[in-house]
Design an enzyme around this catalytic site. Structure first.
Site, short mmCIF file in Angstrom:
data_model
loop_
_atom_site.label_atom_id
_atom_site.label_comp_id
_atom_site.label_asym_id
_atom_site.label_seq_id
_atom_site.Cartn_x
_atom_site.Cartn_y
_atom_site.Cartn_z
N ASP A 191 -14.41 21.35 -21.28
CA ASP A 191 -13.24 20.65 -20.75
C ASP A 191 -13.68 19.79 -19.56
O ASP A 191 -14.31 20.30 -18.62
CB ASP A 191 -12.18 21.66 -20.31
CG ASP A 191 -10.94 21.00 -19.75
OD1 ASP A 191 -10.67 19.83 -20.09
OD2 ASP A 191 -10.22 21.65 -18.98
N ASP B 235 -12.07 17.30 -16.71
CA ASP B 235 -10.87 16.78 -16.06
C ASP B 235 -11.28 15.75 -15.03
O ASP B 235 -12.09 16.03 -14.14
CB ASP B 235 -10.09 17.90 -15.38
CG ASP B 235 -9.39 18.80 -16.38
OD1 ASP B 235 -9.05 18.30 -17.47
OD2 ASP B 235 -9.19 19.99 -16.08
N ASP C 237 -15.61 22.30 -16.68
CA ASP C 237 -14.78 23.41 -16.19
C ASP C 237 -15.34 24.71 -16.75
O ASP C 237 -15.12 25.05 -17.92
CB ASP C 237 -13.34 23.17 -16.66
CG ASP C 237 -12.35 24.12 -16.01
OD1 ASP C 237 -12.79 25.15 -15.45
OD2 ASP C 237 -11.14 23.85 -16.06
#
Length: 394
Positions: free
Chosen positions: A98, A100, A297
């Site tokens: 992930d 972000d 992440d």
């Protein structure tokens, strides 16, 4: 978000799903499913521990329920619908990453625009794919890339070899990608013993591992600096080398001589080819980690039971499409154009905005007035989903 706005979004999400054909992930019936409905109040309610059998036909479920967010598990189970994780019967999990944009170290959410943040995140995505394909050798055909619909990107690796990796093994992958646990260039070298000159004893040389990984990255930089030095005038080359911490004018002069006279040894990864080469390689390694590592992440990758957003669904915090991407589409992909659902492109709606604001969406800049303003529906949905506007009364 007031009740009028919530019901409007819920209805339009349902309209979108009526027009959509969303593909199921591999082994969909062995995965846990979850969703967040459009509920009243400031908080959210996660409904999880559902099997696909509980939801029924996915398309019908999405149309009937009109969820704000939809998820499925990275893990596969014998009994995905049971509430106890221990009783689910874990079979294995995809390796999920992930990214972000607002968590990236070179992004400032206070000053960077949304478009700038997403562009920086795409650069990080491309670096991550280089690690996955170049360093780990994962098959691109079994690596799927998805725009998350809001802040960044998800990557799913579905190789058989990674499915049963435990949390510790997945954490090692994370540490490698972020460059953690490697702080000295000697960790990327091997020692070779060669015969000395004349009657001298054998000599040990530190050889950079150039076959792949971080060693390859440092070696590429070392060769590039060497070629740049060889192409420059001596004074310019010395000045270039002095820019590295710990290398003064005298050291830069010695480096210049080594790089012009022993470039073949440097190309072979010999960090003992001359004085200061090892120090330069250390500085290049530090730059490589700073510029090429990927701040993924960690909890997402190490959690074998993680729920991840369903490709093809709508993101309830933006109204944008959670968009699966072929690898050849990534470079040209513009999330603020290509992830705008066509359902919301052909109509206008009136919204209430407390302040003047600007939105970049659909390839245009939209200036929003304070109070009531009539805008393209995609812009209105985006602002309402993000909590920056409400639906105006009819």
């Amino acid at each position: 978000m007031n009740e009028r706005t919530r019901e409007y979004l819920r209805g339009r999400f349902g309209d979108h799903y009526r027009r959509s054909d969303i593909a199921l992930p591999p082994a969909a019936s062995a995965r846990e499913w979850g969703f967040i409905p459009f509920t009243a109040g400031p908080g959210t309610t996660m409904v999880r521990h559902k099997a696909l059998l509980d939801l029924g036909d996915l398309s019908a479920f999405l149309v009937d329920t009109c969820p704000r967010h939809v998820y499925f598990s990275a893990g596969q189970y014998d009994d995905p619908g049971t509430h106890s994780m221990e009783d689910k019967g874990w079979r294995g999990s995809d390796l999920v990453f992930d990214l972000d944009s607002d968590h990236l170290p070179n992004v400032d959410p206070e000053t960077d625009t949304y478009a700038e943040m997403l562009s920086t995140c795409k650069d990080a995505l491309l670096r991550l794919l280089d690690f996955l394909h170049g360093d780990f050798g994962f098959d691109p055909e079994r690596t799927s890339v998805v725009f998350s619909g809001s802040r960044g990107y998800h990557v799913h690796v579905r190789e058989d070899d990674v499915r049963t990796l435990d949390r510790d093994a997945r954490r090692e992958i994370v540490e490698y990608v972020i460059g953690e646990g490697i702080d000295d260039i000697d960790q990327l070298t091997r020692v070779e013993t060669v015969a000395g000159m004349g009657t001298k004893n054998p000599v040990e040389k530190r050889i950079l591992k150039t076959e792949g990984g971080w060693g390859r990255r440092v070696h590429d930089r070392l060769v590039s600096v060497t070629e740049s030095v060889q192409a420059a005038e001596r004074s310019d080359a010395v000045e270039q080398l002095r820019a590295f911490d710990g290398i003064g004018e005298k050291g830069a002069g010695k480096l210049y001589r080594t790089m012009t006279e022993r470039s073949e040894e440097i190309a072979n990864g010999n960090l003992d080819a001359g004085k200061f080469i090892h120090r330069l390689a250390q500085r290049l390694f530090e730059r490589a980690v700073d510029e090429e590592s990927v701040p993924i992440d960690e909890p997402v990758t190490t959690d074998v039971n993680r729920l991840i957003r369903l490709p093809g669904s709508l993101h309830g915090g933006s109204g944008l499409l959670v968009t699966p991407l072929a690898h050849e589409e990534i470079e040209a992909f513009d999330p603020l154009v290509d992830a705008v659902p066509s359902t919301f492109e052909d109509a206008e709606i009136t919204i209430e905005s407390k302040t003047e604001q600007a939105v970049q969406l659909g390839g245009k800049r939209h200036n929003i007035q304070a109070g009531n303003d009539t805008v393209q529906e995609s812009v209105g949905v985006f602002l309402m989903a993000r909590g920056r506007a409400e639906k105006a009364p009819e």
